[in-house]
Design a protein around this motif. Structure first.
Motif, short mmCIF file in Angstrom:
data_model
loop_
_atom_site.label_atom_id
_atom_site.label_comp_id
_atom_site.label_asym_id
_atom_site.label_seq_id
_atom_site.Cartn_x
_atom_site.Cartn_y
_atom_site.Cartn_z
N LYS A 53 -17.06 -5.42 57.58
CA LYS A 53 -18.49 -5.15 57.80
C LYS A 53 -18.67 -4.21 58.98
N ALA A 54 -17.99 -4.48 60.08
CA ALA A 54 -18.13 -3.66 61.29
C ALA A 54 -17.61 -2.24 61.10
N LEU A 55 -16.54 -2.10 60.31
CA LEU A 55 -15.93 -0.79 60.10
C LEU A 55 -16.39 -0.11 58.81
N GLU A 56 -17.25 -0.80 58.06
CA GLU A 56 -17.75 -0.28 56.78
C GLU A 56 -16.59 0.18 55.90
N CYS A 57 -15.70 -0.77 55.60
CA CYS A 57 -14.53 -0.45 54.79
C CYS A 57 -14.20 -1.63 53.88
N GLN A 58 -13.17 -1.48 53.09
CA GLN A 58 -12.68 -2.51 52.19
C GLN A 58 -11.42 -3.15 52.79
N PRO A 59 -11.09 -4.38 52.39
CA PRO A 59 -9.86 -4.99 52.90
C PRO A 59 -8.61 -4.12 52.67
N ALA A 60 -8.57 -3.43 51.56
CA ALA A 60 -7.42 -2.56 51.27
C ALA A 60 -7.31 -1.40 52.25
N ASP A 61 -8.40 -1.06 52.92
CA ASP A 61 -8.34 -0.02 53.94
C ASP A 61 -7.62 -0.53 55.20
N LEU A 62 -7.60 -1.85 55.38
CA LEU A 62 -7.01 -2.44 56.57
C LEU A 62 -5.62 -3.01 56.34
N LEU A 63 -5.34 -3.45 55.11
CA LEU A 63 -4.07 -4.10 54.82
C LEU A 63 -3.27 -3.29 53.80
#
Length: 69
Positions: A53-63
């Motif tokens: 939510k804070a980074l306006e992204c999807q989980p796949a963008d982080l993992l």
């Protein structure tokens, strides 16, 4: 570990500091650092949701999954 956390990449893309992100997500800067430096053994879905939510992204963008050889 085959799961890599690309939090630093998303933070750079969004131009968000660690202190600001930790405050927005509601975790300590120390815990954010553990995530950012791939030292975490687990992450709660509520934390992952807050990061997305804070980074306006999807989980796949982080993992990312990188198989061990």
């Amino acid at each position: 570990m085959p799961i890599v956390v690309n939090l630093d990449v998303m933070m750079a893309k969004r131009k968000v500091s660690a202190g600001d992100l930790a405050e927005r997500v509601g975790i300590t800067p120390a815990n954010l650092s553990i995530l950012k430096n791939n030292k975490a053994r687990a992450v709660r879905f509520s934390t992952l949701e807050a990061l997305c939510k804070a980074l306006e992204c999807q989980p796949a963008d982080l993992l990312e999954y990188i198989p061990e050889e």
